[in-house]
Design a protein around this motif. Sequence first.
Motif, PDB file in Angstrom:
ATOM      1  N   THR A 237      33.515  35.525  36.436  1.00 33.00           N
ATOM      2  CA  THR A 237      34.378  35.171  35.306  1.00 33.00           C
ATOM      3  C   THR A 237      35.420  36.256  35.061  1.00 33.00           C
ATOM      4  O   THR A 237      36.611  35.969  34.876  1.00 33.00           O
ATOM      5  N   GLN A 238      34.968  37.516  35.074  1.00 31.95           N
ATOM      6  CA  GLN A 238      35.894  38.633  34.880  1.00 31.95           C
ATOM      7  C   GLN A 238      36.883  38.730  36.037  1.00 31.95           C
ATOM      8  O   GLN A 238      38.077  38.985  35.837  1.00 31.95           O
ATOM      9  N   PHE A 239      36.377  38.532  37.239  1.00 32.08           N
ATOM     10  CA  PHE A 239      37.235  38.567  38.423  1.00 32.08           C
ATOM     11  C   PHE A 239      38.328  37.505  38.309  1.00 32.08           C
ATOM     12  O   PHE A 239      39.507  37.772  38.566  1.00 32.08           O
ATOM     13  N   ALA A 240      37.927  36.294  37.917  1.00 31.45           N
ATOM     14  CA  ALA A 240      38.878  35.181  37.813  1.00 31.45           C
ATOM     15  C   ALA A 240      39.962  35.458  36.770  1.00 31.45           C
ATOM     16  O   ALA A 240      41.116  35.048  36.934  1.00 31.45           O
ATOM     17  N   GLU A 241      39.599  36.167  35.703  1.00 32.60           N
ATOM     18  CA  GLU A 241      40.567  36.486  34.650  1.00 32.60           C
ATOM     19  C   GLU A 241      41.568  37.552  35.087  1.00 32.60           C
ATOM     20  O   GLU A 241      42.722  37.542  34.662  1.00 32.60           O
ATOM     21  N   GLU A 242      41.116  38.468  35.937  1.00 34.33           N
ATOM     22  CA  GLU A 242      41.933  39.645  36.248  1.00 34.33           C
ATOM     23  C   GLU A 242      42.660  39.584  37.587  1.00 34.33           C
ATOM     24  O   GLU A 242      43.711  40.204  37.748  1.00 34.33           O
ATOM     25  N   THR A 243      42.108  38.861  38.547  1.00 31.66           N
ATOM     26  CA  THR A 243      42.659  38.937  39.899  1.00 31.66           C
ATOM     27  C   THR A 243      44.046  38.302  40.019  1.00 31.66           C
ATOM     28  O   THR A 243      44.310  37.251  39.432  1.00 31.66           O
ATOM     29  N   PRO A 244      44.918  38.943  40.776  1.00 26.37           N
ATOM     30  CA  PRO A 244      46.208  38.315  41.072  1.00 26.37           C
ATOM     31  C   PRO A 244      46.090  37.323  42.240  1.00 26.37           C
ATOM     32  O   PRO A 244      47.041  36.622  42.556  1.00 26.37           O
ATOM     33  N   HIS A 245      44.891  37.281  42.848  1.00 21.29           N
ATOM     34  CA  HIS A 245      44.670  36.411  44.012  1.00 21.29           C
ATOM     35  C   HIS A 245      43.866  35.179  43.587  1.00 21.29           C
ATOM     36  O   HIS A 245      42.660  35.083  43.822  1.00 21.29           O
ATOM     37  N   GLU A 246      44.545  34.242  42.950  1.00 19.83           N
ATOM     38  CA  GLU A 246      43.874  33.057  42.406  1.00 19.83           C
ATOM     39  C   GLU A 246      43.271  32.180  43.499  1.00 19.83           C
ATOM     40  O   GLU A 246      42.354  31.396  43.241  1.00 19.83           O
ATOM     41  N   SER A 247      43.778  32.324  44.701  1.00 23.63           N
ATOM     42  CA  SER A 247      43.264  31.504  45.805  1.00 23.63           C
ATOM     43  C   SER A 247      41.783  31.790  46.064  1.00 23.63           C
ATOM     44  O   SER A 247      41.046  30.908  46.520  1.00 23.63           O
ATOM     45  N   VAL A 248      41.347  33.015  45.757  1.00 26.58           N
ATOM     46  CA  VAL A 248      39.935  33.373  45.957  1.00 26.58           C
ATOM     47  C   VAL A 248      39.054  32.559  45.011  1.00 26.58           C
ATOM     48  O   VAL A 248      38.003  32.045  45.402  1.00 26.58           O
ATOM     49  N   VAL A 249      39.499  32.426  43.766  1.00 28.36           N
ATOM     50  CA  VAL A 249      38.743  31.660  42.766  1.00 28.36           C
ATOM     51  C   VAL A 249      38.661  30.197  43.194  1.00 28.36           C
ATOM     52  O   VAL A 249      37.591  29.578  43.163  1.00 28.36           O
ATOM     53  N   THR A 250      39.788  29.657  43.608  1.00 30.19           N
ATOM     54  CA  THR A 250      39.832  28.261  44.061  1.00 30.19           C
ATOM     55  C   THR A 250      38.910  28.045  45.255  1.00 30.19           C
ATOM     56  O   THR A 250      38.178  27.053  45.325  1.00 30.19           O
ATOM     57  N   GLU A 251      38.936  28.989  46.178  1.00 32.75           N
ATOM     58  CA  GLU A 251      38.112  28.883  47.384  1.00 32.75           C
ATOM     59  C   GLU A 251      36.624  28.910  47.039  1.00 32.75           C
ATOM     60  O   GLU A 251      35.826  28.163  47.617  1.00 32.75           O
ATOM     61  N   CYS A 252      36.241  29.757  46.095  1.00 34.53           N
ATOM     62  CA  CYS A 252      34.831  29.826  45.672  1.00 34.53           C
ATOM     63  C   CYS A 252      34.373  28.484  45.109  1.00 34.53           C
ATOM     64  O   CYS A 252      33.272  28.008  45.414  1.00 34.53           O
ATOM     65  N   ILE A 253      35.212  27.875  44.296  1.00 34.31           N
ATOM     66  CA  ILE A 253      34.869  26.591  43.673  1.00 34.31           C
ATOM     67  C   ILE A 253      34.814  25.478  44.715  1.00 34.31           C
ATOM     68  O   ILE A 253      33.934  24.613  44.678  1.00 34.31           O
ATOM     69  N   GLN A 254      35.729  25.518  45.658  1.00 31.00           N
ATOM     70  CA  GLN A 254      35.748  24.487  46.701  1.00 31.00           C
ATOM     71  C   GLN A 254      34.527  24.584  47.612  1.00 31.00           C
ATOM     72  O   GLN A 254      34.010  23.570  48.085  1.00 31.00           O
ATOM     73  N   ARG A 255      34.068  25.791  47.840  1.00 28.89           N
ATOM     74  CA  ARG A 255      32.908  25.969  48.720  1.00 28.89           C
ATOM     75  C   ARG A 255      31.608  25.535  48.053  1.00 28.89           C
ATOM     76  O   ARG A 255      30.667  25.141  48.719  1.00 28.89           O
ATOM     77  N   ASN A 256      31.572  25.663  46.736  1.00 28.84           N
ATOM     78  CA  ASN A 256      30.361  25.270  46.010  1.00 28.84           C
ATOM     79  C   ASN A 256      30.769  24.713  44.654  1.00 28.84           C
ATOM     80  O   ASN A 256      31.162  25.458  43.756  1.00 28.84           O
ATOM     81  N   GLN A 257      30.674  23.397  44.523  1.00 25.70           N
ATOM     82  CA  GLN A 257      31.114  22.737  43.294  1.00 25.70           C
ATOM     83  C   GLN A 257      30.300  23.190  42.072  1.00 25.70           C
ATOM     84  O   GLN A 257      30.763  23.098  40.940  1.00 25.70           O
ATOM     85  N   ASP A 258      29.092  23.672  42.314  1.00 21.15           N
ATOM     86  CA  ASP A 258      28.255  24.130  41.201  1.00 21.15           C
ATOM     87  C   ASP A 258      28.818  25.381  40.536  1.00 21.15           C
ATOM     88  O   ASP A 258      28.502  25.669  39.379  1.00 21.15           O
ATOM     89  N   VAL A 259      29.635  26.119  41.268  1.00 23.24           N
ATOM     90  CA  VAL A 259      30.191  27.361  40.726  1.00 23.24           C
ATOM     91  C   VAL A 259      31.001  27.084  39.466  1.00 23.24           C
ATOM     92  O   VAL A 259      30.854  27.760  38.444  1.00 23.24           O
ATOM     93  N   GLN A 260      31.852  26.056  39.527  1.00 22.41           N
ATOM     94  CA  GLN A 260      32.703  25.745  38.378  1.00 22.41           C
ATOM     95  C   GLN A 260      31.870  25.386  37.148  1.00 22.41           C
ATOM     96  O   GLN A 260      32.109  25.897  36.051  1.00 22.41           O
TER      97      GLN A 260
END
Length: 316
Positions: A237-260
């Motif tokens: 959650t903290q990573f998603a708020e701070e990172t300038p690399h939003e593609s990483v957050v999207t990729e995590c969610i796409q790999r595992n729908q439970d993450v979201q």
Amino acid sequence: MRELPVTSVSHYNVSQLISRLVPFLSSQHQIELLHRFPVKTSFWFWSSVRVWSLSPQIQKGVVTELAVQGIDRLRQFSHKMEKTGQDFNNLNDALKCLINITNSRTAVDKFLSTPSLSSMLDVLCQLWASILVSDWLSAHLTQVSLGYLLQLSANLVDKQTNGNLLKILSVINAILKQRSVSFLRLSIAIFLQECGKVKIGPSFEQSQILNKLPDCFVPVISDREALVHQTAVHAFTQFAEETPHESVVTECIQRNQDVQQTVVNYLNKVNSICIVTNIRPRLHQFAEETPHELVVTKCIQRNQDVQQTVVNYLLK
């Protein structure tokens, strides 16, 4: 007390006790403590003391000496071919000391000289380059060492080269494919959270780093141990708020729908706690100050739990 062996439980307990007392000691007593336990000969002691609670007049000297001694011990460990359990104990003391003095980013910039910081990063790079995961996962002690190494690297993550960052993430990825102690997995979550503060500059390693981050995040978020799982969700959650690399957050969610859904549930829970915590004192204040007592009565009549909630708040 000086005669106690380094790994003694009594040794550890004494250092922990004194560490808690340090903030309450006068400057003169802190100076006496430093004379009684010089950094060079009582390194074990200062691995537990919160150096930022020391008085300003001795703080810089202690931090500088700890950095010198800690870096020297890391270098000695790195150069040693055959490593014993005592070597890893010494490594852990050195890592804890360096974690101690790098916990404050402001203090790092204020007290650590550029050469000291550069030396610390160099020896960290050497250590990561030499790590064979299967060897370091073979014993509890070495896994703890890996955890401390990750925590120190997390404190300095914004100063790591892309090459070393990629190496660390590769080690983490390998760790998560095998069984490991919870302390190590918690340290992984801490490191990944701090990665959110880093903007990965264009380089040969950039795409590999951005691909490795989801490889590391998804398994640790799915950890079956509750503490590790919750820590990892918070880290993500903290990573998603701070990172300038939003593609990483999207990729995590796409790999595992439970993450979201996991993150949404976590945020809802955190927000609910914050709301309840804020409402209770406000409700009490309203009841005390309002000239319209009928409103308070109506609240209690509509929900009997309101009265008990306010009573519980007052009893606290």
